[in-house]
Design a protein around this motif. Structure first.
Motif, PDB file in Angstrom:
ATOM      1  N   SER A  40       0.849  -1.197   0.000  1.00  0.00           N
ATOM      2  CA  SER A  40       0.000   0.000   0.000  1.00  0.00           C
ATOM      3  C   SER A  40       0.886   1.250   0.000  1.00  0.00           C
ATOM      4  N   PRO A  41       0.281   2.410  -0.160  1.00  0.00           N
ATOM      5  CA  PRO A  41       1.037   3.630   0.117  1.00  0.00           C
ATOM      6  C   PRO A  41       1.490   3.640   1.575  1.00  0.00           C
ATOM      7  N   CYS A  42       2.532   4.416   1.850  1.00  0.00           N
ATOM      8  CA  CYS A  42       3.042   4.478   3.230  1.00  0.00           C
ATOM      9  C   CYS A  42       2.608   5.779   3.899  1.00  0.00           C
ATOM     10  N   PHE A  43       2.519   5.732   5.210  1.00  0.00           N
ATOM     11  CA  PHE A  43       2.079   6.900   5.970  1.00  0.00           C
ATOM     12  C   PHE A  43       3.071   7.179   7.077  1.00  0.00           C
ATOM     13  N   THR A  44       3.132   8.444   7.453  1.00  0.00           N
ATOM     14  CA  THR A  44       3.936   8.761   8.621  1.00  0.00           C
ATOM     15  C   THR A  44       3.182   9.782   9.466  1.00  0.00           C
ATOM     16  N   SER A  45       3.734  10.129  10.593  1.00  0.00           N
ATOM     17  CA  SER A  45       3.129  11.152  11.450  1.00  0.00           C
ATOM     18  C   SER A  45       4.245  11.675  12.328  1.00  0.00           C
ATOM     19  N   PRO A  46       4.067  12.844  12.956  1.00  0.00           N
ATOM     20  CA  PRO A  46       5.145  13.370  13.808  1.00  0.00           C
ATOM     21  C   PRO A  46       5.552  12.357  14.876  1.00  0.00           C
ATOM     22  N   ASP A  47       4.584  11.577  15.387  1.00  0.00           N
ATOM     23  CA  ASP A  47       4.911  10.604  16.447  1.00  0.00           C
ATOM     24  C   ASP A  47       5.809   9.480  15.947  1.00  0.00           C
ATOM     25  N   LEU A  48       5.785   9.242  14.636  1.00  0.00           N
ATOM     26  CA  LEU A  48       6.588   8.144  14.083  1.00  0.00           C
ATOM     27  C   LEU A  48       7.995   8.600  13.705  1.00  0.00           C
ATOM     28  N   GLU A  49       8.272   9.910  13.887  1.00  0.00           N
ATOM     29  CA  GLU A  49       9.548  10.515  13.480  1.00  0.00           C
ATOM     30  C   GLU A  49       9.816  10.170  12.024  1.00  0.00           C
ATOM     31  N   ASP A  50      10.956   9.561  11.699  1.00  0.00           N
ATOM     32  CA  ASP A  50      11.170   9.308  10.264  1.00  0.00           C
ATOM     33  C   ASP A  50      10.743   7.897   9.854  1.00  0.00           C
ATOM     34  N   ASP A  51       9.959   7.265  10.716  1.00  0.00           N
ATOM     35  CA  ASP A  51       9.434   5.938  10.382  1.00  0.00           C
ATOM     36  C   ASP A  51       8.222   6.119   9.462  1.00  0.00           C
ATOM     37  N   GLU A  52       7.931   5.119   8.673  1.00  0.00           N
ATOM     38  CA  GLU A  52       6.716   5.176   7.858  1.00  0.00           C
ATOM     39  C   GLU A  52       6.078   3.796   7.844  1.00  0.00           C
ATOM     40  N   ILE A  53       4.761   3.799   7.761  1.00  0.00           N
ATOM     41  CA  ILE A  53       4.023   2.552   7.919  1.00  0.00           C
ATOM     42  C   ILE A  53       3.224   2.256   6.647  1.00  0.00           C
ATOM     43  N   CYS A  54       3.299   1.028   6.188  1.00  0.00           N
ATOM     44  CA  CYS A  54       2.596   0.616   4.973  1.00  0.00           C
ATOM     45  C   CYS A  54       1.948  -0.747   5.245  1.00  0.00           C
ATOM     46  N   VAL A  55       1.111  -1.193   4.319  1.00  0.00           N
ATOM     47  CA  VAL A  55       0.531  -2.538   4.426  1.00  0.00           C
ATOM     48  C   VAL A  55       1.185  -3.413   3.361  1.00  0.00           C
ATOM     49  N   PHE A  56       1.605  -4.600   3.759  1.00  0.00           N
ATOM     50  CA  PHE A  56       2.236  -5.549   2.825  1.00  0.00           C
ATOM     51  C   PHE A  56       1.412  -6.830   2.829  1.00  0.00           C
ATOM     52  N   THR A  57       1.070  -7.321   1.658  1.00  0.00           N
ATOM     53  CA  THR A  57       0.305  -8.574   1.587  1.00  0.00           C
ATOM     54  C   THR A  57       1.003  -9.559   0.656  1.00  0.00           C
ATOM     55  N   ASP A  58       1.118 -10.801   1.125  1.00  0.00           N
ATOM     56  CA  ASP A  58       1.643 -11.873   0.271  1.00  0.00           C
ATOM     57  C   ASP A  58       0.568 -12.952   0.187  1.00  0.00           C
ATOM     58  N   LEU A  59      -0.077 -13.051  -0.964  1.00  0.00           N
ATOM     59  CA  LEU A  59      -1.168 -14.024  -1.125  1.00  0.00           C
ATOM     60  C   LEU A  59      -0.641 -15.454  -1.268  1.00  0.00           C
ATOM     61  N   ASN A  60       0.623 -15.609  -1.601  1.00  0.00           N
ATOM     62  CA  ASN A  60       1.171 -16.963  -1.811  1.00  0.00           C
ATOM     63  C   ASN A  60       1.720 -17.583  -0.534  1.00  0.00           C
ATOM     64  N   PHE A  61       1.817 -16.778   0.513  1.00  0.00           N
ATOM     65  CA  PHE A  61       2.452 -17.263   1.742  1.00  0.00           C
ATOM     66  C   PHE A  61       1.743 -18.511   2.277  1.00  0.00           C
ATOM     67  N   ALA A  62       2.513 -19.466   2.758  1.00  0.00           N
ATOM     68  CA  ALA A  62       1.998 -20.713   3.350  1.00  0.00           C
ATOM     69  C   ALA A  62       0.991 -21.399   2.417  1.00  0.00           C
ATOM     70  N   GLN A  63       1.458 -21.757   1.249  1.00  0.00           N
ATOM     71  CA  GLN A  63       0.657 -22.505   0.254  1.00  0.00           C
ATOM     72  C   GLN A  63      -0.646 -21.790  -0.077  1.00  0.00           C
ATOM     73  N   GLY A  64      -0.572 -20.438  -0.187  1.00  0.00           N
ATOM     74  CA  GLY A  64      -1.742 -19.687  -0.635  1.00  0.00           C
ATOM     75  C   GLY A  64      -2.674 -19.260   0.481  1.00  0.00           C
ATOM     76  N   ARG A  65      -2.280 -19.500   1.738  1.00  0.00           N
ATOM     77  CA  ARG A  65      -3.114 -19.028   2.848  1.00  0.00           C
ATOM     78  C   ARG A  65      -3.046 -17.503   2.935  1.00  0.00           C
ATOM     79  N   GLY A  66      -1.853 -16.952   2.723  1.00  0.00           N
ATOM     80  CA  GLY A  66      -1.679 -15.505   2.724  1.00  0.00           C
ATOM     81  C   GLY A  66      -1.296 -14.945   4.078  1.00  0.00           C
ATOM     82  N   ILE A  67      -0.709 -13.738   4.026  1.00  0.00           N
ATOM     83  CA  ILE A  67      -0.331 -13.008   5.246  1.00  0.00           C
ATOM     84  C   ILE A  67      -0.359 -11.521   4.917  1.00  0.00           C
ATOM     85  N   SER A  68      -0.770 -10.697   5.873  1.00  0.00           N
ATOM     86  CA  SER A  68      -0.732  -9.242   5.691  1.00  0.00           C
ATOM     87  C   SER A  68      -0.046  -8.625   6.896  1.00  0.00           C
ATOM     88  N   VAL A  69       0.829  -7.662   6.626  1.00  0.00           N
ATOM     89  CA  VAL A  69       1.612  -7.059   7.702  1.00  0.00           C
ATOM     90  C   VAL A  69       1.526  -5.534   7.607  1.00  0.00           C
TER      91      VAL A  69
END
Ligand SMILES: C[S@@+](CC[C@H](N)C(=O)[O-])C[C@H]1O[C@@H](n2cnc3c(N)ncnc32)[C@H](O)[C@@H]1O
Length: 399
Positions: A40-69
């Motif tokens: 996904s696009p990434c987001f930040t905020s003053p509280d995160l300082e120079d950190d940025e947060i995004c969503v990552f999805t792998d649909l193939n993970f664990a034989q197609g079960r999937g994972i989102s982080v």
């Protein structure tokens, strides 16, 4: 590289719609060590300082079960360096909830005052593996602390909604305490708040440790008991949480885990579960009559005093360790027994009694593996003592 294009992923489309016009949105340029299906696009905020947060999805993970982080690109790379991502075959057979190849030893049922719960359908022996799930949705605690509530909800919701349908449904149907008229984003964040387990960094020497709230849809149906009959641990290589029996469980008995540190008084346990978990505990230990509660609280006090002494070099002795083991048994703290056996092994070895030291080391290994796996510190330590007590650092130390 993070792909800003999330077209076709319903979760990510909703995220973009929800956050359109928010000025902090930016598209980072990062070296990712994994080929995520969606980012996904990434987001930040003053509280995160120079950190940025995004969503990552792998649909193939664990034989197609999937994972989102939900995390930063840097911390996503920590996760994807694990063998579960590098070697797709490594997670084969771990998950049994969506596609079952091994018969289940439990069933999920409605239980009075607790919502759904998990019951044994046959005798489950101490040490048996009961269930395992790879991580479903992982939310970096920094994202929860650093983003506004609305942004965090939108990102967790996008993470859940982007999973394959059966997996997504298993996550989104988890307990939300009968709340109704909620938006999908509110449901997703409530699912997280009520059902997530904490998964912490396996490395103890890093300045920026990772810490995630993590959903395991099947495990999240297990209710809490202050004296649980199962224990769980997360294995970073398979990215899976494993639940093992810590005592024999007869058919029909409810499976339980502890959501808190159970080695505190009943009053403190009830308070913690009420404040942090939002429910009134109705487990067997919390509903004892007053005389038994007083006896239990007294044992807890004694356990703490003994552990304190046994942890201080030179202040313990074998009798104290034997008493600790007995107190753990009286309190039905089956998941703590391995600690008692570890103390006993060390104390017997310290006074030059190798045979009792070896016996206790073997028991510590047997009781420790269901609680923390082969890599549990005490299991590793006790393997070396059991193999050769005379070469162990504790040998004859008291002499
Ligand atoms: C992770 S969920 C466990 C599964 C849940 N019962 C369900 O229906 O999906 C946690 C919720 O279950 C309920 N619960 C768990 N343990 C309980 C207990 N010992 N006493 C009462 N309610 C409990 C509480 O509502 C708690 O917030």
């Amino acid at each position: 590289r993070i792909a800003a294009d999330s077209a076709g992923v319903c979760g990510y489309q909703n995220l973009s719609a929800h956050l359109s016009g928010v000025s902090e949105i930016f598209f980072g340029k990062h070296n990712l060590n994994h080929n995520w299906t969606y980012t996904s696009p990434c987001f930040t905020s003053p509280d995160l300082e120079d950190d940025e947060i995004c969503v990552f999805t792998d649909l193939n993970f664990a034989q197609g079960r999937g994972i989102s982080v939900v995390t930063s690109p840097k911390r996503a790379n920590v996760i994807t360096s694990k063998r579960a991502f590098r070697d797709p075959e490594f997670t084969r057979g771990v998950n049994q909830d969506l596609v079952r190849t091994i018969p289940a030893v439990y069933e999920i049922k409605e239980l009075p005052g607790k919502g759904l719960g998990v019951l044994a359908t046959r005798l489950i022996r101490r040490g048996e593996l009961i269930m395992a799930n790879t991580a479903s949705v992982m939310a970096d605690v920094k994202s929860e602390e650093g983003l506004s509530e609305a942004k965090f909800q939108a990102m967790v919701s996008a993470a859940a909604e982007s999973l394959p349908a059966a997996h997504r449904n298993a996550v989104m149907r988890l307990s939300i305490h009968n709340a109704n008229t909620l938006t999908d984003a509110e449901i997703a964040s409530k699912v997280m708040a009520i059902n997530a387990y904490s998964v912490d960094d396996p490395r103890d020497d890093v300045a920026d440790p990772v810490k995630f709230s993590t959903i395991f849809p099947e495990l999240s149906r297990i209710n809490h008991a202050c004296r649980p009959n199962t224990a769980y641990f997360f294995d970073w290589e398979t990215m899976a949480q494993y639940v093992y029996a810590v005592v024999d469980i007869p058919p029909g008995e409810e499976l339980s885990v502890t959501y808190i540190d159970g080695i505190v008084s009943r009053e403190e346990r009830l308070e913690k579960l009420h404040v942090s978990w939002g429910f009134e505990c109705s487990c067997a230990q919390c509903t004892l009559e007053s005389p038994q509660v007083r006896a239990s609280d007294a044992r807890i006090k004694q356990i703490k005093a003994l552990v304190d002494k046994l942890e201080s070099p030179g202040r313990g002795n074998p009798g104290m360790a034997e008493l600790l083991i007995s107190l753990y048994k009286q309190e039905k703290l089956w998941g703590s027994l391995y600690e008692g056996y570890t103390f006993a092994a060390i104390e017997y070895n310290r006074v030059g009694d190798p045979w009792r030291a070896m016996k206790n080391a073997q028991l510590a290994i047997e009781h420790g593996i269901p609680v923390g796996g082969e890599n549990l510190t005490d299991v590793v330590e006790m393997r070396s003592l059991a193999e050769n007590p005379w070469e162990h650092w504790s040998w004859n130390l008291a002499a």
